[in-house]
Motif scaffolding. Structure first.
Motif, mmCIF file in Angstrom:
data_model
loop_
_atom_site.group_PDB
_atom_site.id
_atom_site.type_symbol
_atom_site.label_atom_id
_atom_site.label_comp_id
_atom_site.label_asym_id
_atom_site.label_seq_id
_atom_site.Cartn_x
_atom_site.Cartn_y
_atom_site.Cartn_z
ATOM 1 N N LYS A 106 0.811 -1.215 0.000
ATOM 2 C CA LYS A 106 0.000 0.000 0.000
ATOM 3 C C LYS A 106 0.841 1.260 0.000
ATOM 4 N N SER A 107 1.945 1.278 0.726
ATOM 5 C CA SER A 107 2.799 2.457 0.791
ATOM 6 C C SER A 107 4.248 2.048 0.595
ATOM 7 N N ILE A 108 5.056 2.975 0.092
ATOM 8 C CA ILE A 108 6.469 2.714 -0.146
ATOM 9 C C ILE A 108 7.225 2.745 1.186
ATOM 10 N N GLN A 109 8.049 1.757 1.394
ATOM 11 C CA GLN A 109 8.854 1.689 2.602
ATOM 12 C C GLN A 109 10.277 2.138 2.292
ATOM 13 N N ARG A 110 10.760 3.158 2.997
ATOM 14 C CA ARG A 110 12.113 3.664 2.807
ATOM 15 C C ARG A 110 12.973 3.358 4.032
ATOM 16 N N HIS A 111 14.257 3.123 3.790
ATOM 17 C CA HIS A 111 15.194 2.886 4.880
ATOM 18 C C HIS A 111 15.766 4.217 5.375
ATOM 19 N N PRO A 112 16.112 4.293 6.665
ATOM 20 C CA PRO A 112 16.657 5.550 7.206
ATOM 21 C C PRO A 112 17.952 5.967 6.517
ATOM 22 N N VAL A 113 18.076 7.249 6.262
ATOM 23 C CA VAL A 113 19.288 7.821 5.675
ATOM 24 C C VAL A 113 20.136 8.420 6.801
ATOM 25 N N LEU A 114 21.427 8.143 6.800
ATOM 26 C CA LEU A 114 22.329 8.653 7.836
ATOM 27 C C LEU A 114 23.174 9.793 7.268
ATOM 28 N N VAL A 115 23.286 10.883 8.040
ATOM 29 C CA VAL A 115 24.037 12.059 7.603
ATOM 30 C C VAL A 115 25.013 12.449 8.715
ATOM 31 N N PHE A 116 26.296 12.517 8.388
ATOM 32 C CA PHE A 116 27.337 12.867 9.363
ATOM 33 C C PHE A 116 28.187 13.995 8.787
ATOM 34 N N CYS A 117 28.444 15.016 9.602
ATOM 35 C CA CYS A 117 29.242 16.163 9.176
ATOM 36 C C CYS A 117 30.464 16.315 10.089
ATOM 37 N N LEU A 118 31.619 16.494 9.483
ATOM 38 C CA LEU A 118 32.851 16.708 10.246
ATOM 39 C C LEU A 118 33.666 17.782 9.525
ATOM 40 N N GLY A 119 33.968 18.863 10.233
ATOM 41 C CA GLY A 119 34.717 19.954 9.617
ATOM 42 C C GLY A 119 35.811 20.470 10.518
ATOM 43 N N GLU A 120 36.585 21.414 9.981
ATOM 44 C CA GLU A 120 37.623 22.059 10.780
ATOM 45 C C GLU A 120 37.962 23.410 10.163
ATOM 46 N N GLY A 121 38.565 24.270 10.980
ATOM 47 C CA GLY A 121 38.957 25.585 10.492
ATOM 48 C C GLY A 121 39.328 26.500 11.645
ATOM 49 N N LYS A 122 39.832 27.665 11.300
ATOM 50 C CA LYS A 122 40.211 28.665 12.291
ATOM 51 C C LYS A 122 39.095 29.697 12.424
ATOM 52 N N PRO A 123 38.929 30.267 13.621
ATOM 53 C CA PRO A 123 37.853 31.232 13.847
ATOM 54 C C PRO A 123 37.898 32.400 12.861
ATOM 55 N N GLN A 125 37.562 32.538 9.787
ATOM 56 C CA GLN A 125 38.174 32.248 8.502
ATOM 57 C C GLN A 125 37.359 31.179 7.769
ATOM 58 N N LEU A 126 37.689 30.961 6.490
ATOM 59 C CA LEU A 126 37.046 29.886 5.741
ATOM 60 C C LEU A 126 37.368 28.547 6.386
ATOM 61 N N GLY A 127 36.410 27.653 6.359
ATOM 62 C CA GLY A 127 36.609 26.313 6.880
ATOM 63 C C GLY A 127 36.152 25.282 5.863
ATOM 64 N N GLU A 128 36.331 24.022 6.197
ATOM 65 C CA GLU A 128 35.945 22.925 5.303
ATOM 66 C C GLU A 128 35.068 21.945 6.063
ATOM 67 N N LEU A 129 33.980 21.519 5.425
ATOM 68 C CA LEU A 129 33.045 20.591 6.054
ATOM 69 C C LEU A 129 32.884 19.368 5.160
ATOM 70 N N GLU A 130 33.193 18.205 5.707
ATOM 71 C CA GLU A 130 33.006 16.953 4.974
ATOM 72 C C GLU A 130 31.651 16.356 5.352
ATOM 73 N N ILE A 131 30.859 16.071 4.351
ATOM 74 C CA ILE A 131 29.516 15.513 4.556
ATOM 75 C C ILE A 131 29.510 14.067 4.079
ATOM 76 N N THR A 132 29.104 13.171 4.955
ATOM 77 C CA THR A 132 29.018 11.743 4.619
ATOM 78 C C THR A 132 27.562 11.317 4.699
ATOM 79 N N ILE A 133 27.060 10.746 3.610
ATOM 80 C CA ILE A 133 25.658 10.345 3.532
ATOM 81 C C ILE A 133 25.587 8.872 3.169
ATOM 82 N N ASP A 134 24.857 8.130 3.958
ATOM 83 C CA ASP A 134 24.644 6.699 3.699
ATOM 84 C C ASP A 134 23.211 6.509 3.225
ATOM 85 N N ASN A 135 23.048 6.082 1.970
ATOM 86 C CA ASN A 135 21.726 5.870 1.388
ATOM 87 C C ASN A 135 21.500 4.378 1.149
ATOM 88 N N PRO A 136 20.785 3.679 2.047
ATOM 89 C CA PRO A 136 20.553 2.244 1.879
ATOM 90 C C PRO A 136 19.326 1.920 1.021
#
Length: 232
Positions: A106-123, A125-136
């Motif tokens: 009757k309805s589509i069943q989706r699996h949970p998506v996981l999202v994790f963010c890890l970054g670094e930088g100096k106050p 100033q420009l910084g960098e953020l790595e995004i990790t996404i798990d799509n099952p």
């Protein structure tokens, strides 16, 4: 479906008993001695390399049987003008033995998506953020938009150009316009909260909260919190 006690959990599976050869194929006219052709297979055993033998004792069959390995056939429904077989049943060729299955619910069943963010930088100033996404899920994630409460430039949502393929674990990096300065005695970790919104294959919308461990490592010198002017 409405008569079933739990319609949302009901699944209807549609399949067939076996497949059928597509297009034309060759017919085996020189059947090895000792074999009795019976449609898709032959009763008996043979050393002919075109066949694979299934032992009656091993497979709980009434007879030993020999099955064609390739796309050739022992029989057919009809022939072309040059005696090529049309609509045949082959032996162990994928088109014959691989059967597709459709599961309806009757309805589509989706699996949970996981999202994790890890970054670094100096106050400040420009910084960098790595995004990790798990799509099952069996469909890609499209129309991504990232919301992070602790970063002003992400509070209204930042569209992401990436598309996450089905059943994939992907990581990519983006630029943070400005890394925040942390207050005294908080350490170097700025923990992040927020969500990723997206569509399943450009269809229904959904969202996933950031994993609790998401953070930015702020590379700043320790601050006591006192202003030098207070001592002057």
């Amino acid at each position: 479906m409405q008569q079933y006690p739990n319609p949302e959990a009901l699944k209807i599976v549609i399949a067939s008993d076996h497949g059928q050869m597509m297009g034309t194929s060759e017919k085996i006219t020189d059947c090895p001695p000792g074999l009795e052709p019976k449609g898709r297979m032959a009763i008996g055993k043979t050393d002919d390399t075109r066949f694979v033998v299934l032992s009656g004792d091993r497979y709980s069959l009434p007879h030993d049987i020999s099955i064609v390995k390739g796309s050739a056939s022992l029989s057919s429904f009809s022939y072309t003008s040059n005696k090529k077989i049309i609509g045949s049943h082959g032996g162990l060729f994928p088109e014959e033995v691989v059967v597709g299955v459709s599961v309806l619910r009757k309805s589509i069943q989706r699996h949970p998506v996981l999202v994790f963010c890890l970054g670094e930088g100096k106050p400040k100033q420009l910084g960098e953020l790595e995004i990790t996404i798990d799509n099952p899920n069996s469909v890609p994630l499209t129309n991504l938009c990232l919301y992070i409460q602790e970063l002003p430039s992400f509070q209204e949502g930042k569209p992401l150009a990436q598309e996450i393929p089905a059943n994939q674990h992907c990581s990519f990096k983006i630029i943070i316009p400005e890394v925040q300065e942390l207050p005294p005695n908080q350490g170097n970790n700025l923990f992040l909260s927020g969500k990723l919104t997206f569509r399943f294959a450009c269809l229904e919308t959904a969202s996933a909260a950031l994993v609790a461990e998401s953070k930015i490592i702020v590379k700043q010198i320790f601050s006591s919190g006192f202003d030098i002017d207070e001592f002057l």
